[in-house]
Structures are given as structure tokens and as C-alpha cells.
Motif scaffolding. Structure first.
Motif, PDB file in Angstrom:
ATOM      1  N   GLY A  91       0.438  -1.596   0.224  1.00 45.61           N
ATOM      2  CA  GLY A  91       0.060  -0.411   0.090  1.00 45.61           C
ATOM      3  C   GLY A  91       1.197   1.048   0.438  1.00 45.61           C
ATOM      4  O   GLY A  91       0.566   2.462   0.594  1.00 45.61           O
ATOM      5  N   LEU A  92       2.130   1.365  -0.636  1.00 43.36           N
ATOM      6  CA  LEU A  92       3.094   2.608  -0.163  1.00 43.36           C
ATOM      7  C   LEU A  92       2.561   3.874  -1.399  1.00 43.36           C
ATOM      8  O   LEU A  92       2.866   4.265  -0.591  1.00 43.36           O
ATOM      9  N   ALA A  93       2.503   3.206  -2.508  1.00 35.06           N
ATOM     10  CA  ALA A  93       1.630   4.867  -3.348  1.00 35.06           C
ATOM     11  C   ALA A  93       0.328   5.340  -2.691  1.00 35.06           C
ATOM     12  O   ALA A  93       0.865   6.599  -3.071  1.00 35.06           O
ATOM     13  N   GLU A  94      -0.652   4.335  -2.489  1.00 34.35           N
ATOM     14  CA  GLU A  94      -1.572   5.292  -1.948  1.00 34.35           C
ATOM     15  C   GLU A  94      -1.782   6.057  -0.339  1.00 34.35           C
ATOM     16  O   GLU A  94      -1.794   6.823  -0.512  1.00 34.35           O
ATOM     17  N   GLN A  95      -0.851   5.552   0.023  1.00 39.31           N
ATOM     18  CA  GLN A  95      -0.325   5.947   1.897  1.00 39.31           C
ATOM     19  C   GLN A  95       0.237   7.018   1.090  1.00 39.31           C
ATOM     20  O   GLN A  95      -0.120   8.709   1.693  1.00 39.31           O
ATOM     21  N   PHE A  96       0.810   7.424   0.347  1.00 40.42           N
ATOM     22  CA  PHE A  96       2.316   8.261   0.261  1.00 40.42           C
ATOM     23  C   PHE A  96       1.443   9.360  -0.635  1.00 40.42           C
ATOM     24  O   PHE A  96       1.501  10.481   0.303  1.00 40.42           O
ATOM     25  N   LEU A  97       0.100   9.176  -1.374  1.00 39.57           N
ATOM     26  CA  LEU A  97      -0.561  10.504  -1.851  1.00 39.57           C
ATOM     27  C   LEU A  97      -0.966  11.003  -0.833  1.00 39.57           C
ATOM     28  O   LEU A  97      -1.453  12.113  -0.406  1.00 39.57           O
ATOM     29  N   GLN A  98      -1.480   9.960   0.054  1.00 44.66           N
ATOM     30  CA  GLN A  98      -2.660  10.362   0.522  1.00 44.66           C
ATOM     31  C   GLN A  98      -2.207  11.408   2.285  1.00 44.66           C
ATOM     32  O   GLN A  98      -3.132  12.458   2.540  1.00 44.66           O
ATOM     33  N   MET A  99      -0.665  11.315   1.885  1.00 45.31           N
ATOM     34  CA  MET A  99       0.029  12.098   2.833  1.00 45.31           C
ATOM     35  C   MET A  99       0.320  13.559   2.740  1.00 45.31           C
ATOM     36  O   MET A  99       0.447  14.438   3.252  1.00 45.31           O
ATOM     37  N   VAL A 100       0.575  12.658   1.085  1.00 43.70           N
ATOM     38  CA  VAL A 100       0.664  14.161  -0.109  1.00 43.70           C
ATOM     39  C   VAL A 100      -0.391  15.564   0.798  1.00 43.70           C
ATOM     40  O   VAL A 100      -0.281  16.079   0.476  1.00 43.70           O
ATOM     41  N   GLN A 101      -1.124  15.022   0.691  1.00 45.39           N
ATOM     42  CA  GLN A 101      -2.867  15.285   0.350  1.00 45.39           C
ATOM     43  C   GLN A 101      -2.791  16.249   1.121  1.00 45.39           C
ATOM     44  O   GLN A 101      -3.549  17.942   1.594  1.00 45.39           O
ATOM     45  N   ARG A 102      -2.430  15.236   2.777  1.00 37.69           N
ATOM     46  CA  ARG A 102      -2.558  16.222   4.004  1.00 37.69           C
ATOM     47  C   ARG A 102      -2.078  17.613   4.570  1.00 37.69           C
ATOM     48  O   ARG A 102      -1.853  18.380   5.131  1.00 37.69           O
ATOM     49  N   ILE A 103      -0.173  17.141   3.514  1.00 35.56           N
ATOM     50  CA  ILE A 103       0.581  18.321   4.226  1.00 35.56           C
ATOM     51  C   ILE A 103       0.073  19.551   2.732  1.00 35.56           C
ATOM     52  O   ILE A 103       0.587  20.611   3.108  1.00 35.56           O
ATOM     53  N   GLY A 104      -0.547  19.402   1.943  1.00 34.59           N
ATOM     54  CA  GLY A 104      -1.357  20.738   0.956  1.00 34.59           C
ATOM     55  C   GLY A 104      -2.270  21.256   2.019  1.00 34.59           C
ATOM     56  O   GLY A 104      -2.697  21.993   1.051  1.00 34.59           O
TER      57      GLY A 104
END
Length: 467
Positions: free
Chosen positions: A269-282
Motif C-alpha cells: 500500500g505504499l503508493a496510495e498511502q504516500f499520496l494520502q500523506m501528500v494531500q494532508r501536507i497540502g
């Protein structure tokens, strides 16, 4: 001299057969003559034995004439058997016209002035991805390692961009193995993996790269050509690892990429979890990371003894039982040891969620650290003048990140694991690696040259050490 024919015909004094090397009755032999007789018999025996072993089989069994391909090459040496097998692969493949392909181009960094040609999207993935839809796992390989792509495709949910080095007949081996993986491997290979080729300009593919193997003709139960030694190995060509990295990254369909090696398997799940983190940072939920710019996101790398863990809980359990270590711990202790490693191991984090563990700089005492990280396609390229055999192939790129004042955001739960097997040094390590010495010397000279170029471009730095 009197010759007793009766005794000779009867086999001499001993009454043996006529071919027995013994004295003939009635003859006066001197000691010297007897010695000569014995050696003559030995010589005759050697000649007859050699004829029986070498000449007789072809005389009796009608050996086929030597094929033209077995004749000596211009330098007087016979071509290796593996080379003949590789050419045989070219001749026996069932090929069909490929789809719409572009023309070969220069490599991403050196472009047309470099020694390599690149063919992008030799075989594109069936599925297309939007620029912000996922993260592309970009990697590279030689024909021998193609099967690892199947394991990667099973573990990575986003697109994969793979660059293959295919000088001369290595193209045929690669074409056969890629076709076999697409036809017989995980469905994700056809769906999400795009393949790109590159080769030295003076050793182009031995067959028409516009043709593809007819995958409908393959027998998935057979393991064809698994032991064929490739052209690169036979000729001793260096592996241009940074050309490969740049090609795979340049061809990625998404903005975020994970440039990695083909034997490094990602956590689930690394790809999806990374994008979710980027959204939170944004959305401003992590100001520490948001203010760290420019930045890349480090994915810690480990080695395991036998079983590849899917999540951090499994990894920690193996680590505590010494069944897992950080990558290259016993080979190159500084290469992958990251700041606060012990604390990273102690903190589980939140299952199903990837967050920032820490934000650091690549500075002393971590100035020799060579992390693998998720980044954008705009980050500096790897220097294509360095080879894999010569080592230190990522050091110059990491030095440039330091000079540009990049922040390295270490992820708390995402990680990579090398294919099972923990590497350790042995007493013969120096001797076994002696073949690298010429490449290491060449890379070292080029490394110093690149460092001088960077100092002229960015100016001197006390924080970013060269060695």
C-alpha cells in the motif's frame, strides 16, 4: 640375421599373439636393442590409442563438418558457446510487428552526445495513468533479472517503468523473457508495466527492435534460456546504471516517482498511502514537512533472511530476531544507515497510514548516505558517466541535493526490502571483487571531475562533504 618365422607367427617365446611385443625366438638381442624395442612398443601404443580416441569416432560415425559459426573470429579466438546460444535465440523467436513505436533517442542527461540510444515505450502498459493518479515505481534491469519485475508488479499498485539494457544479442534474450513474463506471469505485468530499451550505439540490438515476440506461441511450462550467458557478460561491458535510472524515470507517466532497484520490494500500500500523506501536507496538516522545500521522501531499505515482510509490524519482528538488518549493514555500513534508525524501529506508527518520521539533511556524519526516495520528475538526474561496477554511482546526485539544500523526509512506515538473503563479507571478499578494480579507478577519476564541476557551479560548501 636369422628370423624364425615359425616362432614369430606363433607369438614368440611366450606363445602369445602376434601383436605381443616380446622377443622372437632364435634372435640374439642386445641390451640396447631390447630397450629400444620396449620404447617403440610404447610409442606405437600411444599413437594407436590417440587414433582410437580422436580420429576413429569421426571416421566410423561420420562426424558433421564444422559449422561456419564455429570458425575462429578475426582475433583468432572461437566465439563462446553462450554467444552462439544467444544468437540462436534471435533466430528461433517467433516475431510479429509491434505497435506504434518512436525512433531511438539520446539518453536523458548526455542526450545525443552520449554513447547510448534509448527507445521509449518499446512495450507500453495496457492501462494509462493520470499525472497525479499514482506514484510510478521506476527501475532497471538486464535480461537476467527480468523475472523480478513480476514480483514488483504483484506488490506495487501503481504503474511501473522499466528500462532494460540490451546490447547486441541481449536484446533477443530480453525480448524472450519479457514476452514470457507478460504471457505467463501476473496479470499486473501486462496491465501496469511499461518497458523501455537502451543500448550502446556501437552494439545495437542483433534483431529488429520494431518486432515483438508472439506471446501466443509461448509454452509457460518450459523454462527456456534460463542459463544463457548474455552479450554484456561475455564482452565485459560495464552496466550504465545511471542511464538506466534516468531512462526509467523520464518515461514515468506520473509526477511522483520512486526510482529504485529491481530486487527491492515495497511494503504493501505504499503508493496510495504516500499520496494520502501528500494531500494532508497540502492541506496544511504538517507544517514541518510543508516548510521543508525542496524535499524528497526517503523510503528506508532493509535486508531479510528468508521472508519479505508486508508491513512494519512484520519487519520489526524480524529485526528483533536478527532476521532483518538495514540494507548493506555488513557490506557498506554507511550507505543505507539513516538518522535515528533505532528509534524508527521502535515506533510502529499507525497501520494503514504513512507519515513523516523526521526531516533531516544529508550532512556529516551522514554525508556518505545513499538513500532511495520518492521524488518528482524534476529532481536532478543521476550522472550517466558513472557505471555500476565502479561503485559510488549515486553519490554525485546526493551531493548535488545537499548543495541545493534539499530536505530529506524519512517515512515512518513505508519501506523497501531486498529479495531474501542477507549479504555478508567473507575473508575472500577483496579477492572476489578484484575484477572491479579497473572500473572503480575509472569511477573515482570521474567522481572527482564531477565534484569539481559542481563546485564551479554551486560554489564551495562546508556542510556538504565530497568524501
Amino acid at each position: 640375421m636369422i628370423f624364425n618365422t615359425k616362432a614369430a607367427a606363433g607369438g614368440g617365446e611366450g606363445g602369445g599373439k602376434w601383436w605381443a611385443c616380446s622377443r622372437v625366438n632364435g634372435m640374439l638381442w642386445t641390451r640396447a636393442w631390447r630397450r629400444w624395442q620396449r620404447w617403440a612398443c610404447v610409442g606405437i601404443g600411444v599413437v594407436v590409442g590417440a587414433w582410437l580416441l580422436l580420429a576413429a569416432p569421426c571416421a566410423l560415425l561420420t562426424c558433421p563438418p564444422r559449422d561456419a559459426t564455429e570458425e575462429k573470429s578475426e582475433n583468432g579466438a572461437l566465439p563462446p558457446e553462450s554467444s552462439d546460444l544467444a544468437h540462436l535465440v534471435c533466430d528461433t523467436l517467433s516475431m510479429v510487428p509491434g505497435g506504434r513505436m518512436g525512433e531511438p533517442k539520446g539518453s536523458p542527461q548526455l542526450e545525443d552526445t552520449g554513447p547510448y540510444s534509448v527507445l521509449y515505450d518499446w512495450i507500453p502498459s495496457q492501462r494509462s495513468f493520470g499525472e497525479n493518479e499514482s506514484v510510478t515505481y521506476t527501475t532497471h534491469t538486464t535480461p537476467e533479472m527480468v523475472t523480478h519485475v513480476g514480483e514488483l508488479a504483484s506488490r506495487w499498485t501503481g504503474p511501473l517503468s522499466v528500462a532494460i539494457f540490451v546490447p547486441h544479442s541481449d536484446f533477443c534474450i530480453a525480448a524472450a523473457r519479457v514476452a514470457k513474463l507478460r504471457a505467463c506471469g501476473p496479470k499486473a505485468v501486462k496491465e501496469r508495466v511499461s518497458w523501455h530499451l537502451f543500448w550502446p550505439k556501437d552494439s545495437p540490438p542483433a534483431s529488429d527492435w520494431r518486432l515483438l515476440v508472439d506471446e501466443t506461441t509461448l509454452d509457460c511450462s518450459r523454462d527456456d534460456g534460463a542459463s544463457i550467458k548474455g552479450f554484456r557478460s561475455i564482452e565485459g561491458l560495464p552496466y550504465p546504471v545511471n542511464v538506466a535510472r534516468n531512462v526509467a524515470r523520464t518515461a514515468a507517466p506520473t509526477w511522483f516517482v520512486l526510482p529504485s532497484d529491481v530486487e527491492l520490494y515495497p511494503s504493501a500500500g505504499l503508493a496510495e498511502q504516500f499520496l494520502q500523506m501528500v494531500q494532508r501536507i497540502g492541506k496544511g496538516k504538517n507544517t514541518r514537512v510543508a516548510s521543508a522545500w525542496p524535499r524528497v521522501f526517503v523510503v528506508p531499505v532493509f535486508e531479510v533472511a528468508t521472508v519479505v515482510p508486508s508491513n512494519k509490524e512484520e519487519l520489526i519482528q524480524q529485526y528483533q530476531h536478527n532476521d532483518a538488518v538495514y540494507f548493506h549493514r555488513h557490506i557498506c555500513a554507511h550507505c543505507q544507515r539513516f538518522p535515528a534508525l533505532t528509534e524508527w524501529i521502535r515506533q510502529n506508527g499507525t497501520p494503514g497510514l504513512v507519515q513523516a518520521f523526521s526531516v533531516v539533511k544529508r550532512q556529516y556524519p551522514y554525508h556518505r548516505w545513499e538513500p532511495i526516495y520518492i521524488c518528482t520528475k524534476n529532481e536532478p538526474l543521476y550522472d550517466e558517466r558513472l557505471s555500476w561496477e565502479g561503485l559510488q554511482d549515486k553519490m554525485t546526485q546526493m551531493h548535488e541535493l545537499c548543495l541545493r539544500d534539499y530536505s530529506l523526509v524519512i517515512l515512518d512506515r513505508g519501506f523497501l526490502v531486498h529479495a531474501p538473503g542477507i549479504k555478508k563479507r567473507n575473508k575472500n571478499s577483496a579477492k572476489d571483487n578484484a575484477w572491479r578494480d579497473p572500473f572503480v579507478a575509472k569511477n573515482s577519476r570521474m567522481y572527482d571531475k564531477i565534484m569539481e564541476e559542481m563546485q564551479n557551479k554551486f560554489g564551495p560548501s562546508d556542510k556538504c562533504r565530497r568524501h
